[in-house]
Scaffold this motif. Structure first.
Motif, PDB file in Angstrom:
ATOM      1  N   GLY A  47       0.790  -1.215   0.000  1.00 25.26           N
ATOM      2  CA  GLY A  47       0.000   0.000   0.000  1.00 25.26           C
ATOM      3  C   GLY A  47       0.826   1.269   0.000  1.00 25.26           C
ATOM      4  N   VAL A  48       2.133   1.137  -0.124  1.00 21.36           N
ATOM      5  CA  VAL A  48       3.024   2.303  -0.126  1.00 21.36           C
ATOM      6  C   VAL A  48       2.862   3.087  -1.435  1.00 21.36           C
ATOM      7  N   LEU A  49       2.730   4.395  -1.314  1.00 20.06           N
ATOM      8  CA  LEU A  49       2.629   5.263  -2.492  1.00 20.06           C
ATOM      9  C   LEU A  49       4.009   5.413  -3.115  1.00 20.06           C
ATOM     10  N   ILE A  50       4.136   4.987  -4.371  1.00 17.21           N
ATOM     11  CA  ILE A  50       5.416   5.062  -5.069  1.00 17.21           C
ATOM     12  C   ILE A  50       5.607   6.437  -5.691  1.00 17.21           C
ATOM     13  N   LYS A  51       4.576   6.932  -6.366  1.00 17.63           N
ATOM     14  CA  LYS A  51       4.673   8.248  -7.011  1.00 17.63           C
ATOM     15  C   LYS A  51       3.292   8.698  -7.446  1.00 17.63           C
ATOM     16  N   GLU A  52       3.203   9.949  -7.845  1.00 16.36           N
ATOM     17  CA  GLU A  52       1.996  10.503  -8.462  1.00 16.36           C
ATOM     18  C   GLU A  52       2.411  11.364  -9.649  1.00 16.36           C
ATOM     19  N   PHE A  53       1.585  11.369 -10.698  1.00 15.51           N
ATOM     20  CA  PHE A  53       1.804  12.268 -11.819  1.00 15.51           C
ATOM     21  C   PHE A  53       0.460  12.793 -12.293  1.00 15.51           C
ATOM     22  N   VAL A  54       0.502  13.871 -13.058  1.00 21.77           N
ATOM     23  CA  VAL A  54      -0.710  14.569 -13.472  1.00 21.77           C
ATOM     24  C   VAL A  54      -0.940  14.367 -14.959  1.00 21.77           C
ATOM     25  N   VAL A  55      -2.189  14.120 -15.331  1.00 27.02           N
ATOM     26  CA  VAL A  55      -2.572  14.016 -16.739  1.00 27.02           C
ATOM     27  C   VAL A  55      -3.006  15.403 -17.197  1.00 27.02           C
ATOM     28  N   GLY A  56      -2.210  16.007 -18.079  1.00 28.74           N
ATOM     29  CA  GLY A  56      -2.457  17.388 -18.487  1.00 28.74           C
ATOM     30  C   GLY A  56      -1.499  18.329 -17.776  1.00 28.74           C
ATOM     31  N   LYS A  57      -1.602  19.603 -18.101  1.00 30.03           N
ATOM     32  CA  LYS A  57      -0.676  20.592 -17.533  1.00 30.03           C
ATOM     33  C   LYS A  57      -0.923  20.836 -16.052  1.00 30.03           C
ATOM     34  N   SER A  58      -2.153  20.620 -15.602  1.00 30.42           N
ATOM     35  CA  SER A  58      -2.489  20.789 -14.190  1.00 30.42           C
ATOM     36  C   SER A  58      -3.565  19.782 -13.829  1.00 30.42           C
ATOM     37  N   ALA A  59      -3.813  19.623 -12.531  1.00 31.90           N
ATOM     38  CA  ALA A  59      -4.790  18.648 -12.063  1.00 31.90           C
ATOM     39  C   ALA A  59      -6.208  19.151 -12.348  1.00 31.90           C
ATOM     40  N   SER A  60      -6.776  18.722 -13.461  1.00 33.80           N
ATOM     41  CA  SER A  60      -8.099  19.182 -13.870  1.00 33.80           C
ATOM     42  C   SER A  60      -9.190  18.530 -13.028  1.00 33.80           C
ATOM     43  N   SER A  61     -10.296  19.244 -12.848  1.00 35.27           N
ATOM     44  CA  SER A  61     -11.451  18.717 -12.138  1.00 35.27           C
ATOM     45  C   SER A  61     -12.407  18.110 -13.160  1.00 35.27           C
ATOM     46  N   ILE A  62     -12.275  16.803 -13.381  1.00 35.35           N
ATOM     47  CA  ILE A  62     -13.054  16.077 -14.382  1.00 35.35           C
ATOM     48  C   ILE A  62     -13.593  14.811 -13.731  1.00 35.35           C
ATOM     49  N   ASP A  63     -14.784  14.391 -14.135  1.00 34.83           N
ATOM     50  CA  ASP A  63     -15.439  13.243 -13.522  1.00 34.83           C
ATOM     51  C   ASP A  63     -14.901  11.930 -14.091  1.00 34.83           C
ATOM     52  N   PHE A  64     -13.663  11.598 -13.721  1.00 36.77           N
ATOM     53  CA  PHE A  64     -13.069  10.343 -14.181  1.00 36.77           C
ATOM     54  C   PHE A  64     -13.690   9.160 -13.451  1.00 36.77           C
ATOM     55  N   GLU A  65     -13.929   8.063 -14.203  1.00 40.99           N
ATOM     56  CA  GLU A  65     -14.659   6.931 -13.634  1.00 40.99           C
ATOM     57  C   GLU A  65     -13.974   5.586 -13.840  1.00 40.99           C
ATOM     58  N   GLY A  66     -12.760   5.561 -14.379  1.00 39.81           N
ATOM     59  CA  GLY A  66     -12.110   4.272 -14.555  1.00 39.81           C
ATOM     60  C   GLY A  66     -10.780   4.431 -15.263  1.00 39.81           C
ATOM     61  N   ILE A  67      -9.917   3.428 -15.112  1.00 38.78           N
ATOM     62  CA  ILE A  67      -8.580   3.455 -15.708  1.00 38.78           C
ATOM     63  C   ILE A  67      -8.214   2.047 -16.149  1.00 38.78           C
ATOM     64  N   THR A  68      -7.478   1.934 -17.257  1.00 41.91           N
ATOM     65  CA  THR A  68      -7.038   0.631 -17.736  1.00 41.91           C
ATOM     66  C   THR A  68      -5.785   0.778 -18.583  1.00 41.91           C
ATOM     67  N   PHE A  69      -5.050  -0.310 -18.709  1.00 36.04           N
ATOM     68  CA  PHE A  69      -3.884  -0.371 -19.589  1.00 36.04           C
ATOM     69  C   PHE A  69      -4.292  -1.016 -20.905  1.00 36.04           C
ATOM     70  N   ALA A  70      -3.748  -0.498 -22.003  1.00 32.80           N
ATOM     71  CA  ALA A  70      -3.985  -1.084 -23.325  1.00 32.80           C
ATOM     72  C   ALA A  70      -2.703  -0.940 -24.122  1.00 32.80           C
ATOM     73  N   ASN A  71      -1.991  -2.049 -24.273  1.00 34.12           N
ATOM     74  CA  ASN A  71      -0.688  -2.036 -24.942  1.00 34.12           C
ATOM     75  C   ASN A  71       0.242  -1.062 -24.225  1.00 34.12           C
ATOM     76  N   GLU A  72       0.751  -0.045 -24.898  1.00 36.36           N
ATOM     77  CA  GLU A  72       1.694   0.888 -24.279  1.00 36.36           C
ATOM     78  C   GLU A  72       1.013   2.108 -23.680  1.00 36.36           C
TER      79      GLU A  72
END
Length: 217
Positions: A47-72
């Motif tokens: 459960g240790v936090l390894i790192k965090e990064f932001v999608v986009g230039k800043s942390a946008s307030s958007i209603d994200f509902e899921g995440i997945t990997f697809a190839n690269e």
């Protein structure tokens, strides 16, 4: 005993309300909150936090509902069906993204996304169906990564809702996440409000639908 948690983690405030999780090929857990474009990477064993990064230039307030990997690539889905495609970033980095507008916001409210490697497509699970003609169906849209034209890359899987609601004695079934079984290729869905889990084949045949135990909150 079988329903007891394997471990309990104390997570940072940014992950107080986790909206999506995905396991990378090398065993790291990627997670994001409900309304910020910040991706957290955790060691799933501790459960240790390894790192965090932001999608986009800043942390946008958007209603994200899921995440997945697809190839690269990594994809996050918004409740209206829009897809954000990006690559993993270094700690503290702001990574660029490609925005794919599926134009499905009038069809469904989405909650959950997964990658079906067999057909090279993202699976978009409808939580709430707006299309009146489909209100009695479980609806999953497939968004092909092979095609580049929106009109040709979308297909739809539907099956009668009664096939899922009857086994759990419920009137509704509102999926809140979806995954692909790596062994069978079948689709696994959970519905938080109905406290249910179900498995269907890619052809829409119900393998099972049953309630979760009271230990699942």
């Amino acid at each position: 005993q079988g329903d007891a948690p394997i471990a309990r983690w104390v997570l940072p405030p940014s992950l107080r309300e986790i909206s999506g999780i995905a396991l990378s090929g090398d065993g790291r857990l990627f997670a994001h909150g409900d309304e910020r474009s910040v991706v957290s990477v955790l060691d799933y064993r501790s459960g240790v936090l390894i790192k965090e990064f932001v999608v986009g230039k800043s942390a946008s307030s958007i209603d994200f509902e899921g995440i997945t990997f697809a190839n690269e690539s990594i994809f996050m889905i918004v409740s209206n069906g829009d897809l954000y495609e990006f690559r993993e970033g270094a700690a503290g980095a702001a990574v660029p993204f490609a925005l794919h507008r599926t134009a499905l916001g009038k069809e469904c409210e989405f909650e959950g996304v997964a990658y079906d490697r067999a057909i090279e497509s993202l699976l978009l699970a409808c939580k709430n169906v707006f299309n009146k003609s489909l209100r009695d169906s479980l609806v999953i849209f497939r968004w092909s990564l092979r095609d580049s034209v929106n009109a040709s890359r979308l297909t739809r899987l539907t099956l009668p809702l009664v096939n899922l609601t009857t086994p759990i004695q419920s009137k509704e079934m509102r999926p809140t996440d979806i995954a692909v079984d790596p062994v069978t290729g079948n689709y696994l869905l959970v519905a938080a409000q109905e406290r249910a889990i179900m498995e269907i084949t890619p052809l829409g045949v119900v393998v099972f639908a049953r309630l979760l135990s009271d230990a699942h909150e």
